[in-house]
Design a protein around this motif. Structure first.
Motif, PDB file in Angstrom:
ATOM      1  N   LEU A  75     -26.535  27.388  -3.117  1.00 39.24           N
ATOM      2  CA  LEU A  75     -26.401  26.412  -2.034  1.00 39.24           C
ATOM      3  C   LEU A  75     -26.279  25.023  -2.665  1.00 39.24           C
ATOM      4  O   LEU A  75     -27.269  24.315  -2.881  1.00 39.24           O
ATOM      5  CB  LEU A  75     -27.597  26.492  -1.087  1.00 39.24           C
ATOM      6  N   ALA A  76     -25.054  24.629  -2.949  1.00 39.39           N
ATOM      7  CA  ALA A  76     -24.810  23.359  -3.632  1.00 39.39           C
ATOM      8  C   ALA A  76     -24.999  22.164  -2.715  1.00 39.39           C
ATOM      9  O   ALA A  76     -24.938  21.023  -3.186  1.00 39.39           O
ATOM     10  CB  ALA A  76     -23.403  23.346  -4.220  1.00 39.39           C
ATOM     11  N   TYR A  77     -25.224  22.410  -1.427  1.00 40.12           N
ATOM     12  CA  TYR A  77     -25.490  21.294  -0.513  1.00 40.12           C
ATOM     13  C   TYR A  77     -26.968  20.904  -0.505  1.00 40.12           C
ATOM     14  O   TYR A  77     -27.357  19.977   0.189  1.00 40.12           O
ATOM     15  CB  TYR A  77     -25.005  21.612   0.906  1.00 40.12           C
ATOM     16  N   LYS A  78     -27.772  21.578  -1.313  1.00 34.00           N
ATOM     17  CA  LYS A  78     -29.190  21.270  -1.392  1.00 34.00           C
ATOM     18  C   LYS A  78     -29.500  20.497  -2.678  1.00 34.00           C
ATOM     19  O   LYS A  78     -29.096  20.913  -3.780  1.00 34.00           O
ATOM     20  CB  LYS A  78     -30.026  22.553  -1.361  1.00 34.00           C
ATOM     21  N   ASP A  79     -30.250  19.433  -2.547  1.00 35.57           N
ATOM     22  CA  ASP A  79     -30.694  18.703  -3.737  1.00 35.57           C
ATOM     23  C   ASP A  79     -31.570  19.571  -4.634  1.00 35.57           C
ATOM     24  O   ASP A  79     -31.633  19.354  -5.855  1.00 35.57           O
ATOM     25  CB  ASP A  79     -31.477  17.449  -3.330  1.00 35.57           C
ATOM     26  N   ASP A  80     -32.223  20.576  -4.043  1.00 31.96           N
ATOM     27  CA  ASP A  80     -33.116  21.454  -4.807  1.00 31.96           C
ATOM     28  C   ASP A  80     -32.396  22.187  -5.933  1.00 31.96           C
ATOM     29  O   ASP A  80     -33.041  22.659  -6.883  1.00 31.96           O
ATOM     30  CB  ASP A  80     -33.755  22.501  -3.887  1.00 31.96           C
ATOM     31  N   CYS A  81     -31.074  22.324  -5.837  1.00 37.34           N
ATOM     32  CA  CYS A  81     -30.364  23.088  -6.862  1.00 37.34           C
ATOM     33  C   CYS A  81     -30.205  22.285  -8.157  1.00 37.34           C
ATOM     34  O   CYS A  81     -29.961  22.862  -9.221  1.00 37.34           O
ATOM     35  CB  CYS A  81     -29.009  23.556  -6.350  1.00 37.34           C
ATOM     36  N   VAL A  82     -30.372  20.958  -8.098  1.00 37.07           N
ATOM     37  CA  VAL A  82     -30.106  20.122  -9.276  1.00 37.07           C
ATOM     38  C   VAL A  82     -31.029  20.459 -10.445  1.00 37.07           C
ATOM     39  O   VAL A  82     -30.547  20.706 -11.554  1.00 37.07           O
ATOM     40  CB  VAL A  82     -30.166  18.627  -8.907  1.00 37.07           C
ATOM     41  N   PRO A  83     -32.355  20.486 -10.277  1.00 37.22           N
ATOM     42  CA  PRO A  83     -33.193  20.802 -11.449  1.00 37.22           C
ATOM     43  C   PRO A  83     -32.961  22.201 -11.998  1.00 37.22           C
ATOM     44  O   PRO A  83     -33.052  22.415 -13.215  1.00 37.22           O
ATOM     45  CB  PRO A  83     -34.624  20.622 -10.929  1.00 37.22           C
ATOM     46  N   TRP A  84     -32.654  23.160 -11.128  1.00 40.63           N
ATOM     47  CA  TRP A  84     -32.393  24.521 -11.603  1.00 40.63           C
ATOM     48  C   TRP A  84     -31.084  24.575 -12.389  1.00 40.63           C
ATOM     49  O   TRP A  84     -31.005  25.224 -13.442  1.00 40.63           O
ATOM     50  CB  TRP A  84     -32.364  25.502 -10.439  1.00 40.63           C
ATOM     51  N   MET A  85     -30.061  23.878 -11.886  1.00 39.85           N
ATOM     52  CA  MET A  85     -28.798  23.848 -12.623  1.00 39.85           C
ATOM     53  C   MET A  85     -28.949  23.079 -13.939  1.00 39.85           C
ATOM     54  O   MET A  85     -28.322  23.418 -14.947  1.00 39.85           O
ATOM     55  CB  MET A  85     -27.695  23.220 -11.772  1.00 39.85           C
ATOM     56  N   ARG A  86     -29.772  22.037 -13.954  1.00 41.97           N
ATOM     57  CA  ARG A  86     -30.005  21.305 -15.201  1.00 41.97           C
ATOM     58  C   ARG A  86     -30.686  22.206 -16.228  1.00 41.97           C
ATOM     59  O   ARG A  86     -30.309  22.208 -17.415  1.00 41.97           O
ATOM     60  CB  ARG A  86     -30.843  20.049 -14.949  1.00 41.97           C
ATOM     61  N   ALA A  87     -31.678  22.988 -15.803  1.00 43.05           N
ATOM     62  CA  ALA A  87     -32.364  23.882 -16.735  1.00 43.05           C
ATOM     63  C   ALA A  87     -31.398  24.901 -17.321  1.00 43.05           C
ATOM     64  O   ALA A  87     -31.407  25.184 -18.531  1.00 43.05           O
ATOM     65  CB  ALA A  87     -33.527  24.578 -16.031  1.00 43.05           C
ATOM     66  N   LEU A  88     -30.542  25.454 -16.477  1.00 42.98           N
ATOM     67  CA  LEU A  88     -29.543  26.432 -16.943  1.00 42.98           C
ATOM     68  C   LEU A  88     -28.585  25.773 -17.927  1.00 42.98           C
ATOM     69  O   LEU A  88     -28.303  26.313 -19.009  1.00 42.98           O
ATOM     70  CB  LEU A  88     -28.791  26.992 -15.729  1.00 42.98           C
ATOM     71  N   THR A  89     -28.090  24.601 -17.558  1.00 43.95           N
ATOM     72  CA  THR A  89     -27.110  23.909 -18.395  1.00 43.95           C
ATOM     73  C   THR A  89     -27.710  23.511 -19.739  1.00 43.95           C
ATOM     74  O   THR A  89     -27.096  23.729 -20.798  1.00 43.95           O
ATOM     75  CB  THR A  89     -26.589  22.666 -17.659  1.00 43.95           C
ATOM     76  N   ASP A  90     -28.893  22.948 -19.710  1.00 41.38           N
ATOM     77  CA  ASP A  90     -29.517  22.509 -20.962  1.00 41.38           C
ATOM     78  C   ASP A  90     -29.711  23.671 -21.923  1.00 41.38           C
ATOM     79  O   ASP A  90     -29.460  23.548 -23.133  1.00 41.38           O
ATOM     80  CB  ASP A  90     -30.865  21.836 -20.671  1.00 41.38           C
TER      81      ASP A  90
END
Length: 678
Positions: A75-90
């Motif tokens: 759900l990319a419309y949720k701000d909640d996805c940002v920290p999870w995507m950052r952890a994956l990306t890092d």
């Protein structure tokens, strides 16, 4: 290796991709609450460790609440996805892989009764067959809102540290504007010319660029030829390609050919077992030649040789090997190590995608660690104490047990009663369309031979042979035999699919195939009979046909069966058979109270298998654990320590169809999670 086309870096704007292999966007449905949490991250990190240059997450992440998730989407419309995507990306960055995400509005390719129960949208009223939904036609305020949603989502992904985004424009909302068959709007977004058909796309791109700037990488995965009447033509696709390039907003193209609103159409884009490999590679190369812009593509490019050709011939800049990396996350690592022959092959069984489209999570048919990276290993750890292990049965379960035990450093001996390995898969592979299944066996056999497993074929083992060998562990993987006891009487008047596939029974002329199991076996038998000239009806008591086969994998089977005139009947069951002269009377009934008869000359009953378990039960009272499995330890990945019979010297386990009639994945998964801790 220095000259291998696949190992050459590729420069995409400021981003250096370390080689030419990528995982294209796909949604494995590992999200939790619409967020890419630990399981999702572990899946992508495993492939980053294996050497992939670019992993494209999501398929697709949805940008708006009225794009409810049909496939476990992020759900990319949720701000909640940002920290999870950052952890994956890092974490992927730590292992050298670039990370992008695909963004979309699903449009008509979903249902209204998911998520927040908002109406799905499209530029027209056409129903999408896969989800049986009639969408709302877009209004002007919908368009403005969704354009802003795309930009918001892109900004979130930039904030999460991703290397770029990819917009999805095939079979979803964006390309519905492009398609004359789906765009029924009037006014500036209607289908009257290319400017209006592309207006939504261009406004999305411009709004995203205004938010994320010129340096952030933005690409598009799009259909350049829908290959269907009334759809986007090849000429349309080339013109759209030129306009996308001319816009200056797009950094790469990811080319698709086909349409996906039905199972049969979807397999045209994403071919499955028995269908041609790389069917659209030349087309993608033609688009690249026209566009002269970085071009990516994926469609059943499952082997390294084809991928290498795609780059060396200049057809592609980056090659998508997505399902291949579900089967083996270490493809690049094995190429670099000179062990290309050890790559676990994708066999095209499509267990991964079919499960997603049936509402499950992606699992590889013969790599049970995929999607279970938090619990199951891709790389087997050595045991502290080497054991002597005897395995009986060289089907997929037995070979996996032998492979894993040998990887652990144990001394493994495998006995097989037949003159060759394979078990039931050898029957499956007798159908030319399913011949790829033998790679499940061939790969394990090669790995076992490399690891020093001792094989004995034509070896019928008795209990005393096991006890005399003094193993520390005996693993019974003797499989099953076709169940022939479905009816209360007269079962001898029927044959099994195994009888047909093996040639033990000749195909009849008027044949009823009754499918109680719902798997591929009945379909294969029916096709073989029909190919021999028989008139065939397949019957099942289920509401849906062949439910264990699932949609995309069912497609080539149905294409063959319908071509041969095979009839399919659902919601009727076989109740009995009696002989009438040279014919058979099949009494059929229904869970709904109806009854009828069929006069045929052959009845084939597919009713799964029954465990071939005599050896196990003979050994059970002699074993240290009395055959008992500690399920808590099994689930937690811990060793099996039960010893109700401590005087015995060996522990006993059985796996695969020797336990119960299930599928290939279950057999291999059971072997892995037992043996990884032995």
């Amino acid at each position: 290796m220095a000259t291998d086309p696949l190992l050459q870096p590729f420069q995409l704007k400021h981003l250096t991709l370390r080689n030419r292999l990528m995982i294209t966007s796909h949604e494995p449905a590992y999200t939790e609450d619409g967020l890419p949490k630990d399981r999702y991250r572990a899946y992508h990190v495993a492939r980053a460790k294996g050497g992939i240059a670019l992993t494209m997450t999501a398929g697709s992440a949805v940008v708006s609440p009225d794009s409810p998730p049909a496939f476990g989407n992020i759900l990319a419309y949720k701000d909640d996805c940002v920290p999870w995507m950052r952890a994956l990306t890092d974490e992927c960055h730590e292992h050298g892989a670039a990370v992008m995400i695909q963004l979309t509005h699903l449009g008509w390719r979903t249902r209204w009764d998911r998520g927040d129960w908002l109406p799905a949208l499209s530029p027209g009223h056409a129903r999408e067959p896969a989800h049986r939904h009639y969408p709302k036609q877009l209004e002007d305020w919908d368009i403005a809102r969704i354009i802003a949603d795309y930009a918001d989502a892109a900004e979130r992904m930039q904030a999460a540290g991703l290397d770029g985004i990819e917009l999805e424009s095939y079979g979803h909302l964006m390309d519905a504007f492009w398609s004359p068959s789906r765009n029924q709007l009037t006014g500036p977004y209607g289908p009257q010319d290319y400017d209006s058909r592309l207006r939504f796309t261009m406004e999305v791109l411009e709004t995203i660029r205004a938010r994320v700037g010129r340096e952030f990488i933005v690409g598009i995965r799009y259909v350049a030829d829908e290959a269907t009447q009334g759809g986007i033509t090849r000429a349309d696709g080339i013109e759209i390609t030129k306009r996308l390039k001319a816009s200056g907003q797009v950094d790469f193209l990811n080319v698709i050919r086909g349409h996906l609103e039905t199972d049969a159409a979807l397999t045209g884009i994403i071919p499955v077992q028995g269908q041609p490999s790389a069917p659209h590679l030349d087309f993608a190369g033609e688009v690249r030649a026209e566009a002269q812009i970085p071009t990516f593509h994926a469609a059943k490019i499952q082997d390294v040789a084809t991928a290498r050709h795609a780059v060396a011939s200049g057809k592609l800049d980056m090659v998508g090997m997505t399902r291949a990396h579900l089967a083996d996350p270490d493809i690049i690592a094995k190429i670099e190590a000179g062990e290309e022959d050890r790559i676990r092959p994708c066999v095209g069984a499509n267990y991964c995608l079919d499960r997603i489209y049936m509402g499950g999570a992606a699992l590889c048919l013969h790599n049970p660690a995929t999607g279970r990276e938090l619990e199951q290993p891709h790389h087997i750890a050595p045991a502290e104490t080497p054991l002597t292990i005897t395995v009986v049965g060289a089907g997929p379960a037995g070979l996996e047990a032998a492979r894993v035990c040998a990887e652990r450093g144990h001394s493994v001996t495998l006995h097989e009663a037949a003159p060759h390995p394979g078990g039931q898969i050898r029957l499956t592979a007798r159908s030319p369309r399913r011949a790829e299944m033998m790679q499940v066996i061939d790969w394990r056999l090669a790995e076992c031979e490399r690891l020093g497993v001792t094989f004995h074929y034509n070896s019928w083992i008795e209990p005393e042979d096991i006890t005399a060998a003094l193993p520390d562990v005996a693993i019974i993987a003797t499989g099953g035999l076709a169940a022939e006891d479905y009816l209360p009487d007269n079962n001898e008047l029927a044959v099994s699919p195994w009888d047909i596939l093996s040639g033990d029974a000749a195909p009849g002329k008027r044949v009823l195939v009754y499918d109680e199991a719902g798997d591929y076996t009945a379909l294969q038998a029916a096709e073989m009979i029909a190919e021999a000239g028989g008139e065939v009806e397949i019957m099942t008591r289920d509401r849906s046909f062949a439910p264990e086969v699932m949609g995309m994998t069912l497609t080539p089977a149905m294409q063959a069966l319908q071509r041969l005139g095979v009839r399919t009947t659902v919601m009727w069951r076989l109740d009995g058979i009696t002989r009438s002269g040279n014919a058979l009377n099949a009494q059929i009934g229904s869970d709904y109270g109806a009854s009828a008869t069929r006069e045929v000359d052959q009845v084939v009953i597919s009713n799964g298998t029954r465990p071939l378990d005599d050896l196990y039960f003979d050994l059970k009272p002699l074993s240290r654990n009395l055959g008992e499995v500690d399920y808590t330890a099994l689930r937690n990945g811990a060793p099996q320590t039960l010893a109700p019979n401590p005087e015995s010297s060996f522990r006993l386990f059985r796996i695969g169809d020797a336990v119960a009639s299930r599928n290939t994945h279950a057999a291999i998964y059971g072997a892995l999670r037992l043996c990884k801790a032995l």
